[in-house]
Design a protein around this motif. Structure first.
Motif, PDB file in Angstrom:
ATOM      1  N   GLY A 127      47.536  25.670  44.094  1.00 16.32           N
ATOM      2  CA  GLY A 127      48.461  25.348  43.006  1.00 16.32           C
ATOM      3  C   GLY A 127      48.903  26.578  42.238  1.00 16.32           C
ATOM      4  N   GLU A 128      49.505  26.303  41.082  1.00 14.50           N
ATOM      5  CA  GLU A 128      50.011  27.412  40.260  1.00 14.50           C
ATOM      6  C   GLU A 128      48.866  28.035  39.468  1.00 14.50           C
ATOM      7  OE1 GLU A 128      52.816  27.433  36.450  1.00 14.50           O
ATOM      8  OE2 GLU A 128      53.855  27.838  38.335  1.00 14.50           O
ATOM      9  N   LEU A 129      48.741  29.337  39.584  1.00 18.93           N
ATOM     10  CA  LEU A 129      47.674  30.034  38.866  1.00 18.93           C
ATOM     11  C   LEU A 129      48.235  30.650  37.592  1.00 18.93           C
ATOM     12  CD1 LEU A 129      46.097  31.922  41.919  1.00 18.93           C
ATOM     13  CD2 LEU A 129      45.492  29.664  41.014  1.00 18.93           C
ATOM     14  N   PHE A 130      47.422  30.642  36.532  1.00 23.76           N
ATOM     15  CA  PHE A 130      47.907  31.297  35.305  1.00 23.76           C
ATOM     16  C   PHE A 130      47.409  32.727  35.219  1.00 23.76           C
ATOM     17  CE2 PHE A 130      44.596  31.813  31.975  1.00 23.76           C
ATOM     18  CZ  PHE A 130      43.507  31.216  32.602  1.00 23.76           C
ATOM     19  N   ILE A 131      46.405  33.061  36.038  1.00 24.50           N
ATOM     20  CA  ILE A 131      45.897  34.442  36.003  1.00 24.50           C
ATOM     21  C   ILE A 131      45.326  34.822  37.365  1.00 24.50           C
ATOM     22  CG2 ILE A 131      43.552  33.826  35.238  1.00 24.50           C
ATOM     23  CD1 ILE A 131      43.660  36.263  33.328  1.00 24.50           C
ATOM     24  N   SER A 132      45.565  36.055  37.741  1.00 24.78           N
ATOM     25  CA  SER A 132      44.924  36.620  38.929  1.00 24.78           C
ATOM     26  C   SER A 132      44.057  37.756  38.403  1.00 24.78           C
ATOM     27  CB  SER A 132      45.991  37.133  39.904  1.00 24.78           C
ATOM     28  OG  SER A 132      45.377  37.542  41.096  1.00 24.78           O
ATOM     29  N   TRP A 133      42.749  37.594  38.564  1.00 25.75           N
ATOM     30  CA  TRP A 133      41.783  38.462  37.872  1.00 25.75           C
ATOM     31  C   TRP A 133      41.178  39.464  38.857  1.00 25.75           C
ATOM     32  CZ3 TRP A 133      36.991  40.314  36.552  1.00 25.75           C
ATOM     33  CH2 TRP A 133      36.676  40.449  35.189  1.00 25.75           C
ATOM     34  N   HIS A 134      41.263  40.737  38.504  1.00 23.23           N
ATOM     35  CA  HIS A 134      40.748  41.792  39.406  1.00 23.23           C
ATOM     36  C   HIS A 134      39.931  42.765  38.586  1.00 23.23           C
ATOM     37  CE1 HIS A 134      43.906  40.498  42.277  1.00 23.23           C
ATOM     38  NE2 HIS A 134      44.590  40.298  41.169  1.00 23.23           N
ATOM     39  N   ASP A 135      38.786  43.162  39.107  1.00 25.26           N
ATOM     40  CA  ASP A 135      37.998  44.097  38.305  1.00 25.26           C
ATOM     41  C   ASP A 135      37.930  45.473  38.952  1.00 25.26           C
ATOM     42  OD1 ASP A 135      36.325  43.514  40.357  1.00 25.26           O
ATOM     43  OD2 ASP A 135      34.533  43.457  39.123  1.00 25.26           O
ATOM     44  N   GLY A 136      37.237  46.338  38.264  1.00 23.07           N
ATOM     45  CA  GLY A 136      37.197  47.731  38.719  1.00 23.07           C
ATOM     46  C   GLY A 136      35.806  48.156  39.165  1.00 23.07           C
ATOM     47  N   ALA A 137      34.928  47.154  39.426  1.00 25.11           N
ATOM     48  CA  ALA A 137      33.585  47.511  39.917  1.00 25.11           C
ATOM     49  C   ALA A 137      33.690  47.705  41.421  1.00 25.11           C
ATOM     50  CB  ALA A 137      32.593  46.396  39.586  1.00 25.11           C
ATOM     51  N   ASN A 138      33.667  48.934  41.847  1.00 27.63           N
ATOM     52  CA  ASN A 138      34.049  49.219  43.221  1.00 27.63           C
ATOM     53  C   ASN A 138      33.144  50.210  43.924  1.00 27.63           C
ATOM     54  OD1 ASN A 138      36.558  47.816  43.599  1.00 27.63           O
ATOM     55  ND2 ASN A 138      37.308  49.084  41.941  1.00 27.63           N
ATOM     56  N   GLY A 139      32.627  49.789  45.055  1.00 30.48           N
ATOM     57  CA  GLY A 139      31.912  50.740  45.916  1.00 30.48           C
ATOM     58  C   GLY A 139      30.498  51.001  45.435  1.00 30.48           C
ATOM     59  N   GLY A 140      29.636  51.282  46.397  1.00 30.70           N
ATOM     60  CA  GLY A 140      28.227  51.514  46.104  1.00 30.70           C
ATOM     61  C   GLY A 140      27.432  51.006  47.279  1.00 30.70           C
ATOM     62  N   ASP A 141      26.151  50.738  47.043  1.00 32.81           N
ATOM     63  CA  ASP A 141      25.340  50.313  48.191  1.00 32.81           C
ATOM     64  C   ASP A 141      25.596  48.838  48.496  1.00 32.81           C
ATOM     65  OD1 ASP A 141      24.185  49.385  45.891  1.00 32.81           O
ATOM     66  OD2 ASP A 141      22.127  49.674  46.579  1.00 32.81           O
ATOM     67  N   GLY A 142      25.310  48.467  49.727  1.00 30.64           N
ATOM     68  CA  GLY A 142      25.547  47.086  50.127  1.00 30.64           C
ATOM     69  C   GLY A 142      25.076  46.842  51.551  1.00 30.64           C
ATOM     70  N   TYR A 143      25.221  45.619  51.965  1.00 25.63           N
ATOM     71  CA  TYR A 143      24.777  45.183  53.300  1.00 25.63           C
ATOM     72  C   TYR A 143      25.778  45.623  54.376  1.00 25.63           C
ATOM     73  CZ  TYR A 143      23.347  41.889  56.944  1.00 25.63           C
ATOM     74  OH  TYR A 143      22.948  41.314  58.121  1.00 25.63           O
ATOM     75  N   TYR A 144      27.046  45.456  54.087  1.00 29.02           N
ATOM     76  CA  TYR A 144      28.142  45.889  54.967  1.00 29.02           C
ATOM     77  C   TYR A 144      27.878  45.580  56.452  1.00 29.02           C
ATOM     78  CZ  TYR A 144      29.221  48.443  50.667  1.00 29.02           C
ATOM     79  OH  TYR A 144      29.472  48.771  49.351  1.00 29.02           O
ATOM     80  N   TYR A 164      39.422  34.779  40.495  1.00 25.80           N
ATOM     81  CA  TYR A 164      38.930  36.164  40.532  1.00 25.80           C
ATOM     82  C   TYR A 164      38.413  36.386  41.945  1.00 25.80           C
ATOM     83  CZ  TYR A 164      35.033  39.627  39.700  1.00 25.80           C
ATOM     84  OH  TYR A 164      34.122  40.658  39.760  1.00 25.80           O
ATOM     85  N   CYS A 165      38.985  37.339  42.622  1.00 23.61           N
ATOM     86  CA  CYS A 165      38.534  37.673  43.970  1.00 23.61           C
ATOM     87  C   CYS A 165      38.121  39.141  43.910  1.00 23.61           C
ATOM     88  CB  CYS A 165      39.678  37.448  44.959  1.00 23.61           C
ATOM     89  SG  CYS A 165      39.184  37.628  46.676  1.00 23.61           S
ATOM     90  N   SER A 166      36.828  39.379  43.984  1.00 23.42           N
ATOM     91  CA  SER A 166      36.331  40.755  43.821  1.00 23.42           C
ATOM     92  C   SER A 166      36.824  41.655  44.948  1.00 23.42           C
ATOM     93  CB  SER A 166      34.801  40.745  43.830  1.00 23.42           C
ATOM     94  OG  SER A 166      34.324  42.067  43.984  1.00 23.42           O
ATOM     95  N   PRO A 167      37.410  42.794  44.597  1.00 25.08           N
ATOM     96  CA  PRO A 167      37.820  43.729  45.643  1.00 25.08           C
ATOM     97  C   PRO A 167      36.606  44.399  46.303  1.00 25.08           C
ATOM     98  CG  PRO A 167      38.400  44.578  43.451  1.00 25.08           C
ATOM     99  CD  PRO A 167      37.827  43.198  43.254  1.00 25.08           C
ATOM    100  N   TRP A 168      35.585  44.636  45.533  1.00 30.89           N
ATOM    101  CA  TRP A 168      34.364  45.209  46.132  1.00 30.89           C
ATOM    102  C   TRP A 168      33.670  44.096  46.888  1.00 30.89           C
ATOM    103  CZ3 TRP A 168      29.280  46.686  43.170  1.00 30.89           C
ATOM    104  CH2 TRP A 168      28.407  47.345  44.042  1.00 30.89           C
ATOM    105  N   ASP A 169      33.321  44.332  48.136  1.00 31.15           N
ATOM    106  CA  ASP A 169      32.731  43.321  48.996  1.00 31.15           C
ATOM    107  C   ASP A 169      31.554  43.953  49.728  1.00 31.15           C
ATOM    108  OD1 ASP A 169      32.176  41.591  51.180  1.00 31.15           O
ATOM    109  OD2 ASP A 169      34.213  40.773  51.088  1.00 31.15           O
ATOM    110  N   ARG A 170      30.359  43.594  49.286  1.00 28.88           N
ATOM    111  CA  ARG A 170      29.149  44.251  49.807  1.00 28.88           C
ATOM    112  C   ARG A 170      28.690  43.639  51.126  1.00 28.88           C
ATOM    113  NH1 ARG A 170      25.028  44.502  44.854  1.00 28.88           N
ATOM    114  NH2 ARG A 170      24.454  46.590  45.551  1.00 28.88           N
ATOM    115  N   ASN A 171      29.374  42.614  51.564  1.00 31.43           N
ATOM    116  CA  ASN A 171      29.020  42.012  52.850  1.00 31.43           C
ATOM    117  C   ASN A 171      29.906  42.534  53.977  1.00 31.43           C
ATOM    118  OD1 ASN A 171      29.906  39.656  54.888  1.00 31.43           O
ATOM    119  ND2 ASN A 171      27.696  39.555  54.461  1.00 31.43           N
ATOM    120  N   ASN A 172      31.153  42.771  53.665  1.00 36.50           N
ATOM    121  CA  ASN A 172      32.144  43.009  54.719  1.00 36.50           C
ATOM    122  C   ASN A 172      31.920  44.329  55.467  1.00 36.50           C
ATOM    123  OD1 ASN A 172      34.676  43.370  56.132  1.00 36.50           O
ATOM    124  ND2 ASN A 172      35.421  41.696  54.832  1.00 36.50           N
ATOM    125  N   PRO A 173      31.757  44.251  56.792  1.00 42.94           N
ATOM    126  CA  PRO A 173      31.511  45.477  57.568  1.00 42.94           C
ATOM    127  C   PRO A 173      32.673  46.466  57.478  1.00 42.94           C
ATOM    128  CG  PRO A 173      31.725  43.548  59.021  1.00 42.94           C
ATOM    129  CD  PRO A 173      31.728  43.032  57.613  1.00 42.94           C
TER     130      PRO A 173
END
Ligand code: FUL
Length: 486
Positions: A175-192, A143-152
């Protein structure tokens, strides 16, 4: 004249025989090969562990100093083994959560494990999870979160490119992955990058998910299912309680909003739980729920680990309703699961095994009201008990209502009925009634819809009977692969 007659006769017999032994035609949307594998997996767990754990938060703001991430006793094997003891067959590592901290030494951002105190910055935690899973014969996913509160760069097109690079790294190094997990929690306040502000993105188009999935995920990990709110392979259930509604179809028509197509975090949530009978796509649900109240470890929740009874209720309402259970596990700051979690998982795993150890139906004489192809063995009763998901009892094309009568020499007591369809042929059945024979005739004790890959019917109390009837209704002929009484 005679030979012409004989020819016509044998031709018609041959045709009749072929027609009868041919498998039924698939009905509606059907699962892909990768979705079939996922259905068979049924249970896996999602491990949340980042600096957010050390801050005792649920959503890290993205400003934690990486040096605080230093789990002195990190033990991927302990976590994987505990999950396996619970009956889980896969591990999904949260490689990056909303706080933006990457658990692998990514080239895309400095905010990663190489800047932590753990293993003097030489470690790769995603790798350790992958290897532990491999050692135990468990499937692995990320699971790699698309929302990233650190990234400028978050909110700009450059960030989306960087996110895609992160996926490429994860898809090529673990290796071989059985699932690529992505969520929909996106955008808001953060450090950026120190800006400390609100950043909103247009979820209907910012990530351009279709390009990412088609050009990167499908190409680099063709066997991985893609999970997001809306699929394309596995959908979100619409809640994080792990409970699907009684009726939940694996087929669905997903709707967008404001006349725009659906995207993760941007869709009409109304039918995510129920699915759509006869929906255009096969997109079964995943029920994600944490073992504790939160996704991350909090000491104050040590006594709030879900009980075996709660977990079994969740299991029956997720796996038992045709979906999968994705259970959230959260290591402590030491880097291991708390003993309460380990104990509960072990008890739960034992409990499920014990519940489903003995299928009482295997002791029954089974009478089917119709078997395809004049009682052809290919479609007969033995298929219902062989625990092969794709061997099945089928009726003739014209028979859309049928009964399976189970008779026992001695009365049997059961409180669970488990049914499976051969989903390679689609979700065919509309509804099923369970009846038992009493002195004054057949009595219905349960009625359910949406069978699909797996349907667990829990009766409100134990029932004792020597004759049990499963009555099935479908708009087409039936293809049932399992009857289980437990
Ligand atoms: C959600 C996140 O916001 C939660 O923190 C958690 O990671 C859960 C599994 O997915 O979208």
């Amino acid at each position: 004249m005679k030979s012409l007659f004989l020819f016509a006769f044998s031709l018609s017999t041959a045709l009749a025989v072929t027609a009868q032994t041919e498998p039924p035609k698939p009905y509606g949307a059907t699962p892909s090969a990768r979705q079939l594998k996922w259905h068979e997996t049924e249970m896996y767990s999602l491990v949340h562990f980042t600096p957010t754990t050390f801050q005792n938060k649920e959503w890290g703001y993205g400003d934690a100093n990486p040096s605080i991430f230093n789990p002195k006793k990190f033990d991927a094997l302990q976590i994987v083994e505990a999950a396996q003891a619970g009956g889980f067959k896969g591990i999904v590592a949260v490689a990056k959560h909303h706080d933006g901290f990457a658990l692998w030494p990514t080239k895309t951002s400095d905010y990663n494990i190489s800047k932590s105190g753990w293993k003097k910055g030489k470690g790769d935690m995603v790798k350790e999870f992958q290897l532990a899973a491999k050692q135990k014969g468990m499937k692995f996913g990320v699971y790699c979160s698309p929302w990233d509160r650190n990234n400028p760069l978050y909110g700009t097109p450059a960030y989306v490119e960087s996110y895609r690079k992160q996926l490429r790294e994860l898809y090529s190094g673990y290796g071989e992955l059985f699932i690529s997990w992505h969520d929909g929690a996106n955008g808001g306040d953060g450090y950026y990058g120190g800006k400390k502000e609100q950043r909103r993105v247009d979820q209907s188009k910012y990530y351009d998910w279709n390009t990412t999935w088609q050009n990167i995920t499908r190409k680099m990990q063709p066997n991985a299912v893609i999970f997001s709110d809306i699929g394309p392979d596995v959908r979100w259930l619409g809640n994080e309680k792990g409970l699907a509604p009684e009726t939940s179809w694996s087929t669905i028509d997903i709707k967008g909003k404001d006349g725009k197509p659906a995207m993760p975090g941007f869709m009409d949530e109304a039918n995510l739980g129920t699915g759509t009978r006869g929906g255009k796509n096969w997109i079964p649900f995943e029920a994600d729920v944490a073992l504790r109240p939160g996704w991350f470890y909090h000491k104050e929740e040590d006594d709030k680990v879900k009980s075996v009874a709660q977990l079994f209720h969740i299991y029956c309402s997720s796996v038992g309703r045709g979906g999968a259970l994705d259970l959230g596990l959260s290591p402590t700051t030491e880097g291991k699961l708390h003993q309460n979690d380990v104990d509960t998982l072990a008890k739960f795993g034992k409990y499920i095994k014990q519940v489903f150890a003995n299928n009482l139906a295997s002791h029954a004489k089974i009478d089917l009201s119709n078997v395809r192809g004049k009682e052809h063995a290919l479609f007969g009763a033995a298929n219902l008990l062989d625990s092969d998901r794709y061997s099945y009892w089928a009726t003739d094309d014209t028979v859309h209502e049928a009964t399976a009568d189970l008779s026992f020499d001695q009365p049997v007591a059961f409180s669970i009925v488990r049914l499976r369809e051969n989903i390679k042929l689609g979700q065919r059945i509309d509804s099923v009634g369970v009846e038992v024979f009493k002195a004054n005739g057949w009595q219905q004790i349960a009625k359910v819809t949406s069978i699909g890959a797996n349907r667990i019917i829990r009766l409100s109390e134990k029932v004792t009977a020597d004759k049990v009837r499963i009555r099935i209704y479908a708009p087409v002929c039936i293809a049932l692969s399992e009857i289980g009484l437990y």
